[in-house]
Design a protein around this motif. Structure first.
Motif, PDB file in Angstrom:
ATOM      1  N   ILE A  60       0.910  -1.114  -0.095  1.00  0.00           N
ATOM      2  CA  ILE A  60       0.064   0.135  -0.119  1.00  0.00           C
ATOM      3  C   ILE A  60       1.116   1.492  -0.021  1.00  0.00           C
ATOM      4  O   ILE A  60       1.677   1.189   0.843  1.00  0.00           O
ATOM      5  CB  ILE A  60      -0.725  -0.513   1.315  1.00  0.00           C
ATOM      6  CG1 ILE A  60      -1.728   1.034   1.059  1.00  0.00           C
ATOM      7  CG2 ILE A  60      -0.224   0.289   2.581  1.00  0.00           C
ATOM      8  CD1 ILE A  60      -2.726   1.473   2.474  1.00  0.00           C
ATOM      9  N   ALA A  61       0.670   1.949  -0.975  1.00  0.00           N
ATOM     10  CA  ALA A  61       1.468   3.647  -1.387  1.00  0.00           C
ATOM     11  C   ALA A  61       0.787   4.493   0.316  1.00  0.00           C
ATOM     12  O   ALA A  61      -0.653   4.201   0.473  1.00  0.00           O
ATOM     13  CB  ALA A  61       1.199   3.937  -2.353  1.00  0.00           C
ATOM     14  N   VAL A  62       1.382   5.278   0.430  1.00  0.00           N
ATOM     15  CA  VAL A  62       1.070   6.043   2.139  1.00  0.00           C
ATOM     16  C   VAL A  62       1.988   7.530   0.845  1.00  0.00           C
ATOM     17  O   VAL A  62       2.683   7.677   0.958  1.00  0.00           O
ATOM     18  CB  VAL A  62       1.573   6.310   3.051  1.00  0.00           C
ATOM     19  CG1 VAL A  62       0.723   7.010   4.063  1.00  0.00           C
ATOM     20  CG2 VAL A  62       0.771   4.634   3.766  1.00  0.00           C
ATOM     21  N   THR A  63       0.473   8.815   1.197  1.00  0.00           N
ATOM     22  CA  THR A  63       0.655   9.646   0.890  1.00  0.00           C
ATOM     23  C   THR A  63       0.472  10.681   1.785  1.00  0.00           C
ATOM     24  O   THR A  63      -0.314  10.682   1.876  1.00  0.00           O
ATOM     25  CB  THR A  63       1.522  10.535  -0.349  1.00  0.00           C
ATOM     26  OG1 THR A  63       1.543  11.953  -1.051  1.00  0.00           O
ATOM     27  CG2 THR A  63      -0.224  10.452  -0.946  1.00  0.00           C
ATOM     28  N   ALA A  94      -0.683  11.901  -7.063  1.00  0.00           N
ATOM     29  CA  ALA A  94      -0.745  11.444  -8.170  1.00  0.00           C
ATOM     30  C   ALA A  94       0.443  10.301  -8.660  1.00  0.00           C
ATOM     31  O   ALA A  94      -0.256   9.177  -9.267  1.00  0.00           O
ATOM     32  CB  ALA A  94      -0.423  12.521  -9.838  1.00  0.00           C
ATOM     33  N   ALA A  95       1.553  10.045  -7.970  1.00  0.00           N
ATOM     34  CA  ALA A  95       2.156   8.918  -7.273  1.00  0.00           C
ATOM     35  C   ALA A  95       1.610   7.677  -6.620  1.00  0.00           C
ATOM     36  O   ALA A  95       2.220   6.932  -7.294  1.00  0.00           O
ATOM     37  CB  ALA A  95       3.703   9.289  -6.679  1.00  0.00           C
ATOM     38  N   ALA A  96       0.684   8.112  -6.232  1.00  0.00           N
ATOM     39  CA  ALA A  96       0.517   7.137  -5.428  1.00  0.00           C
ATOM     40  C   ALA A  96      -0.815   6.550  -6.710  1.00  0.00           C
ATOM     41  O   ALA A  96      -1.253   4.874  -6.428  1.00  0.00           O
ATOM     42  CB  ALA A  96      -0.671   7.669  -4.258  1.00  0.00           C
ATOM     43  N   ARG A 101      -2.605   2.186 -10.766  1.00  0.00           N
ATOM     44  CA  ARG A 101      -2.992   1.496 -11.702  1.00  0.00           C
ATOM     45  C   ARG A 101      -1.480   0.830 -11.982  1.00  0.00           C
ATOM     46  O   ARG A 101      -2.385   0.281 -13.220  1.00  0.00           O
ATOM     47  CB  ARG A 101      -3.409   2.251 -12.779  1.00  0.00           C
ATOM     48  CG  ARG A 101      -4.592   3.549 -11.920  1.00  0.00           C
ATOM     49  CD  ARG A 101      -5.023   4.860 -12.967  1.00  0.00           C
ATOM     50  NE  ARG A 101      -6.152   5.438 -12.205  1.00  0.00           N
ATOM     51  CZ  ARG A 101      -6.822   6.375 -12.913  1.00  0.00           C
ATOM     52  NH1 ARG A 101      -6.278   7.430 -13.236  1.00  0.00           N
ATOM     53  NH2 ARG A 101      -7.671   6.951 -12.087  1.00  0.00           N
ATOM     54  N   HIS A 102      -0.580   0.960 -12.484  1.00  0.00           N
ATOM     55  CA  HIS A 102       0.313  -0.313 -12.766  1.00  0.00           C
ATOM     56  C   HIS A 102       0.609  -1.359 -12.226  1.00  0.00           C
ATOM     57  O   HIS A 102       1.349  -2.027 -12.550  1.00  0.00           O
ATOM     58  CB  HIS A 102       1.295   1.000 -12.749  1.00  0.00           C
ATOM     59  CG  HIS A 102       1.395   1.476 -13.951  1.00  0.00           C
ATOM     60  ND1 HIS A 102       0.647   2.893 -13.631  1.00  0.00           N
ATOM     61  CD2 HIS A 102       2.175   1.785 -15.273  1.00  0.00           C
ATOM     62  CE1 HIS A 102       0.992   3.814 -14.857  1.00  0.00           C
ATOM     63  NE2 HIS A 102       2.014   3.183 -15.995  1.00  0.00           N
ATOM     64  N   ALA A 108      -4.034   2.757  -2.300  1.00  0.00           N
ATOM     65  CA  ALA A 108      -2.948   3.887  -1.351  1.00  0.00           C
ATOM     66  C   ALA A 108      -3.944   4.759  -0.083  1.00  0.00           C
ATOM     67  O   ALA A 108      -5.031   5.134  -0.324  1.00  0.00           O
ATOM     68  CB  ALA A 108      -2.667   4.614  -2.481  1.00  0.00           C
ATOM     69  N   LEU A 109      -3.252   5.187   0.565  1.00  0.00           N
ATOM     70  CA  LEU A 109      -3.879   5.536   1.490  1.00  0.00           C
ATOM     71  C   LEU A 109      -3.712   7.501   1.477  1.00  0.00           C
ATOM     72  O   LEU A 109      -1.705   7.762   1.527  1.00  0.00           O
ATOM     73  CB  LEU A 109      -3.218   5.818   3.160  1.00  0.00           C
ATOM     74  CG  LEU A 109      -3.954   6.058   3.792  1.00  0.00           C
ATOM     75  CD1 LEU A 109      -5.283   6.081   4.188  1.00  0.00           C
ATOM     76  CD2 LEU A 109      -4.017   5.767   5.298  1.00  0.00           C
TER      77      LEU A 109
END
Length: 381
Positions: A60-63, A94-96, A101-102, A108-109
């Protein structure tokens, strides 16, 4: 007065035991025992993989607008008991979104330090059970901190794709067609091709079947039933590769072990491949053994690629396609090698309908595990 004499001729035994021995040969008994083992393995594998799904290290991405806030949140998520999440910090929303999507991450949080509501990006097209698991874990953490969570599905499953399972079922259907086609070639004309030319013919017939099966399966899942909205050409190519790979594996096993090779193919594709394919429960929800072998087997590689083509514009499909191509090449190569290395021993001509006289040291015509030779090994294509 002459007494009747008793015959001393030893005729054939007609007792029940003799009838049993005549009706059930040793070969048949061993094959039935093998079927029992496959059945028990099937039960064990499916129940073992599915009886207790548990999230484990879901990427999971975090931003957040402030880097320290994102780092602190990621640290908290990574410290959860049982390690259900594997968080990583990215620079912005945007990076998250790009990582989701890739297929670099499964969610992503996006943290809002100026408010009490955070956003969670999920992709149910990768499996509804996976997105729900992430939502439950992150939602629990947010609730303990007095915050609320707003969920956005950035790659939702199609209306006709219940819980994102249609890709899995399509791939399983392709796999079944692959090993059944190869098995029918064996039943009709001998488990082992008579020579290299016959092996090429079988592989060619399998390729034609794979092209047709790939197209028809795609049309049924897409335009006919409206279950998969993905690119038709992409899914057709994937289906052709899945069917040919599984069929080539089955032909290879038959070249190595005769009719027993069909059982070995079922063991690999059905018993091990299906429960580890990430269908009902994607890899992060499966036990470690199943999540480890799934990506390397045709059902798992096919399912992941089908979802990538359908919902992620093909992103992430490259690796699984290479896995399928490797199985296809290996299966075809072993099939050809076994046919070429067979030695044409003395006996009737190929195609005469008579059993061959012997086998060879390499991929022999004789049976495995003490079983008699396949009587049709040298007949037909």
């Amino acid at each position: 007065m002459t007494q009747p004499t008793e015959s001393t001729d030893a005729g054939p035994s007609t007792g029940f035991l003799a009838e049993v021995k005549d009706a059930v040969t040793t070969r048949a008994a061993l094959l039935v025992l093998g079927v029992l083992v496959l059945q028990l393995a099937f039960i064990t594998s499916y129940i073992g993989a599915f009886h207790h799904p548990k999230p484990s290290e879901i990427p999971i991405a975090v931003t957040a607008p402030l880097a320290p806030v994102a780092e602190q949140t990621a640290k908290q998520l990574g410290a959860l008991p049982g390690e259900p999440l594997d968080p990583g910090v990215v620079k912005d929303e945007a990076a998250a979104l790009d990582q989701v999507r890739h297929r670099d991450v499964d969610a992503a949080l996006i943290v809002d330090p100026g408010g009490t509501t955070d956003r969670l990006l999920v992709a149910s097209g990768a499996g509804a059970s996976l997105s729900q698991a992430v939502e439950e874990v992150v939602g629990f953490v947010e609730k303990t901190q007095g915050r609320t969570l707003r969920v956005t599905d950035v790659a939702p499953a199609g209306k006709g794709d219940s819980r994102g399972l249609s890709s899995f079922y399509l791939v399983i259907g392709w796999c079944v067609g692959g090993y059944l086609c190869a098995a029918i070639l064996a039943i009709s004309a001998g488990a082992r091709p008579a020579n290299g030319h016959r092996a090429v013919i079988r592989l060619g017939a399998l390729l034609l079947y794979a092209i047709a099966a790939g197209l028809l399966g795609t049309v049924i899942a897409g335009p006919v039933l409206g279950a998969l909205p993905g690119n038709i050409m992409g899914l057709w190519g994937l289906g052709t590769l899945v069917v040919f790979a599984v069929g080539a594996i089955t032909l290879a096993f038959q070249g190595l072990a005769g009719v027993i090779g069909i059982g070995l193919a079922i063991l690999l594709v059905v018993v091990l491949g299906n429960p580890s394919a990430g269908g009902a429960y994607p890899y992060p929800l499966l036990p470690p053994f199943w999540s480890a072998i799934g990506p390397a087997l045709p059902p798992g590689a096919g399912t992941y690629a089908a979802r990538s083509i359908t919902y992620f514009r093909g992103n992430g499909a490259g690796g699984p396609m290479l896995v399928l191509a490797a199985w296809a090449v290996a299966g075809a190569a072993i099939t050809l090698a076994c046919a070429v290395l067979r030695k044409a021993g003395p006996g009737p001509a190929v195609g005469s309908g008579l059993p061959p006289a012997g086998g060879s040291a390499d991929c022999p015509a004789g049976g495995s595990a003490g079983l008699p030779a396949d009587p049709s090994a040298g007949v037909g294509p």
